[in-house]
Design an enzyme around this catalytic site. Sequence first.
Site, mmCIF file in Angstrom:
data_model
loop_
_atom_site.group_PDB
_atom_site.id
_atom_site.type_symbol
_atom_site.label_atom_id
_atom_site.label_comp_id
_atom_site.label_asym_id
_atom_site.label_seq_id
_atom_site.Cartn_x
_atom_site.Cartn_y
_atom_site.Cartn_z
ATOM 1 N N ASP A 77 -0.903 -4.028 -3.535
ATOM 2 C CA ASP A 77 -1.483 -2.699 -3.311
ATOM 3 C C ASP A 77 -1.039 -1.716 -4.390
ATOM 4 O O ASP A 77 0.050 -1.842 -4.949
ATOM 5 C CB ASP A 77 -1.059 -2.197 -1.916
ATOM 6 C CG ASP A 77 -1.929 -1.045 -1.442
ATOM 7 O OD1 ASP A 77 -3.057 -0.885 -1.953
ATOM 8 O OD2 ASP A 77 -1.490 -0.301 -0.551
ATOM 9 N N ASN A 112 -12.039 -4.178 3.354
ATOM 10 C CA ASN A 112 -12.290 -3.587 2.040
ATOM 11 C C ASN A 112 -13.788 -3.407 1.740
ATOM 12 O O ASN A 112 -14.155 -2.704 0.795
ATOM 13 C CB ASN A 112 -11.617 -4.388 0.919
ATOM 14 C CG ASN A 112 -10.106 -4.198 0.855
ATOM 15 O OD1 ASN A 112 -9.351 -5.114 0.540
ATOM 16 N ND2 ASN A 112 -9.645 -2.986 1.149
ATOM 17 N N GLU A 167 10.325 -12.402 6.541
ATOM 18 C CA GLU A 167 11.117 -11.268 6.041
ATOM 19 C C GLU A 167 10.195 -10.326 5.275
ATOM 20 O O GLU A 167 9.455 -10.753 4.382
ATOM 21 C CB GLU A 167 12.232 -11.766 5.109
ATOM 22 C CG GLU A 167 13.265 -12.628 5.802
ATOM 23 C CD GLU A 167 14.007 -11.903 6.921
ATOM 24 O OE1 GLU A 167 14.239 -10.675 6.800
ATOM 25 O OE2 GLU A 167 14.337 -12.563 7.921
HETATM 26 C C1 IPE Z 1 -4.658 -4.210 1.710
HETATM 27 O O1 IPE Z 1 -4.683 -3.065 0.913
HETATM 28 C C2 IPE Z 1 -5.646 -5.195 1.219
HETATM 29 C C3 IPE Z 1 -5.402 -5.777 -0.107
HETATM 30 C C4 IPE Z 1 -4.380 -5.557 -0.895
HETATM 31 C C5 IPE Z 1 -6.412 -6.694 -0.554
HETATM 32 P P1 IPE Z 1 -5.493 -1.777 1.341
HETATM 33 O O2 IPE Z 1 -5.266 -0.775 0.271
HETATM 34 O O3 IPE Z 1 -6.905 -2.124 1.627
HETATM 35 O O4 IPE Z 1 -4.789 -1.365 2.701
HETATM 36 P P2 IPE Z 1 -4.843 -0.019 3.540
HETATM 37 O O5 IPE Z 1 -6.280 0.332 3.711
HETATM 38 O O6 IPE Z 1 -4.133 1.026 2.738
HETATM 39 O O7 IPE Z 1 -4.136 -0.319 4.804
HETATM 40 C C1 IPE Z 2 -5.132 -2.984 -3.900
HETATM 41 O O1 IPE Z 2 -5.123 -1.794 -4.575
HETATM 42 C C2 IPE Z 2 -6.291 -3.860 -4.311
HETATM 43 C C3 IPE Z 2 -7.294 -4.060 -3.264
HETATM 44 C C4 IPE Z 2 -7.293 -3.563 -2.061
HETATM 45 C C5 IPE Z 2 -8.416 -4.867 -3.652
HETATM 46 P P1 IPE Z 2 -5.885 -0.521 -4.005
HETATM 47 O O2 IPE Z 2 -7.242 -0.491 -4.606
HETATM 48 O O3 IPE Z 2 -5.843 -0.499 -2.533
HETATM 49 O O4 IPE Z 2 -4.993 0.634 -4.606
HETATM 50 P P2 IPE Z 2 -4.654 2.022 -3.912
HETATM 51 O O5 IPE Z 2 -4.020 1.720 -2.598
HETATM 52 O O6 IPE Z 2 -5.936 2.754 -3.771
HETATM 53 O O7 IPE Z 2 -3.712 2.670 -4.880
HETATM 54 MG MG MG Z 3 -4.565 0.337 -1.182
#
Ligand code: IPE
Ligand code: IPE
Ligand code: MG
Length: 251
Positions: free
Chosen positions: A21, A69, A208
Site C-alpha cells: 500500500d 479496488n 505476526e
Molecule cells: C489494499 O489496499 C489492497 C491492495 C494493496 C491491493 P487499499 O489501498 O485498497 O486498502 P484500503 O482501501 O485503504 O483499506
Molecule cells: C496500493 O497503493 C496499490 C493498490 C491498491 C493497487 P494505493 O493505490 O492504495 O496507494 P494509496 O493508499 O492511495 O497511497
Molecule cells: Mg491504499
Amino acid sequence: MPEEQGGTDQRIPRHVSVVMDGNGRWAKQRHLPRVEGHRRGLESVRTAVRGCGEAGVEALTLFAFSSENWRRPASEVRALMGLFRWVLEREVEALRENGIRLRVIGDRQGLGDNLIPLIERAEATTAEGTRMTLNIAANYGGRWDIAQATQQLAREAAEGSLDPADIGEEAIRSRLALADLPEPDLFIRTGGEQRISNFLVWQLAYTELYFTPTLWPDFDEEALQAAFESFSKRQRRFGRTGEQANALTGH
Ligand code: IPE
Ligand code: IPE
Ligand code: MG
C-alpha cells in the site's frame, strides 16, 4: 516445525504476505499521476521477490488488486490491469529462470478474457519452480475466498461425496486458496494503515502482523530486512504460555 535459515541464525518466515500500500500517496507527494506510483511499486515487487528468495522464504503472497479496488476510477483500474498484463507478458521468463513458481489467486473470471489465458500460461511456464512460490492476489478478497470454499463444500454435500457432519475447520481450510502452503507467518503492510483490508482473513488468524509507514515504492531490501528482524524477535505462542512455547522451540 523446521526453521528456514537465510545464512544467519535469524528466524526466517516460511510464508510472507504483503499488502503493498501507498503507491498513490508516493506519486502524489511527487506531483505525479497515481499510476506512476504503481509503476514504481513494481520495482519494489522485484526487490521483495529477490530478497525473500535469497532469504529462504518458501512462499510470498502479494496483494495486487482487491475485490474492492474496482471502486476506483475506471482509468486507474485500467492502468492497474495494464500493468498486470505487462508483468504476465514480460516478467514470467525471469521468474522461471529463477525457479519461482507463479500463481494467481482470486476470482479470475472477473479479470476478463484477455488476462485469463495469460495467467494460465504464466502458471504453466513456471510450474516446475521449486525455489519459492509467488502468489499474486488479483481480484482477491478474503471473504470471497471463504465464500468460494463454502460453495465447494455445499456442492460436495449435494453430490453426496461429503457428509455435512464432517464440515469443520479442516474441511474449510483445505478448500481455501493457498491450502497447500503453510499459513502466512508474517504479514507486512506498507503505507501506514493498520488494517487487513479483506486480504487473507482466514489464513491470517495466527500470523505476526507488521505495519510500516514506508510507502510501497520506497520499500527496499533494507526495509524487508527490518520486517524479518521484527519477526525474528517475536514469540509465537498459539494460545500456549510463554514457557510452553519456549519448551516447544527449544529456547
Ligand atoms: C489494499 O489496499 C489492497 C491492495 C494493496 C491491493 P487499499 O489501498 O485498497 O486498502 P484500503 O482501501 O485503504 O483499506
Ligand atoms: C496500493 O497503493 C496499490 C493498490 C491498491 C493497487 P494505493 O493505490 O492504495 O496507494 P494509496 O493508499 O492511495 O497511497
Ligand atoms: Mg491504499
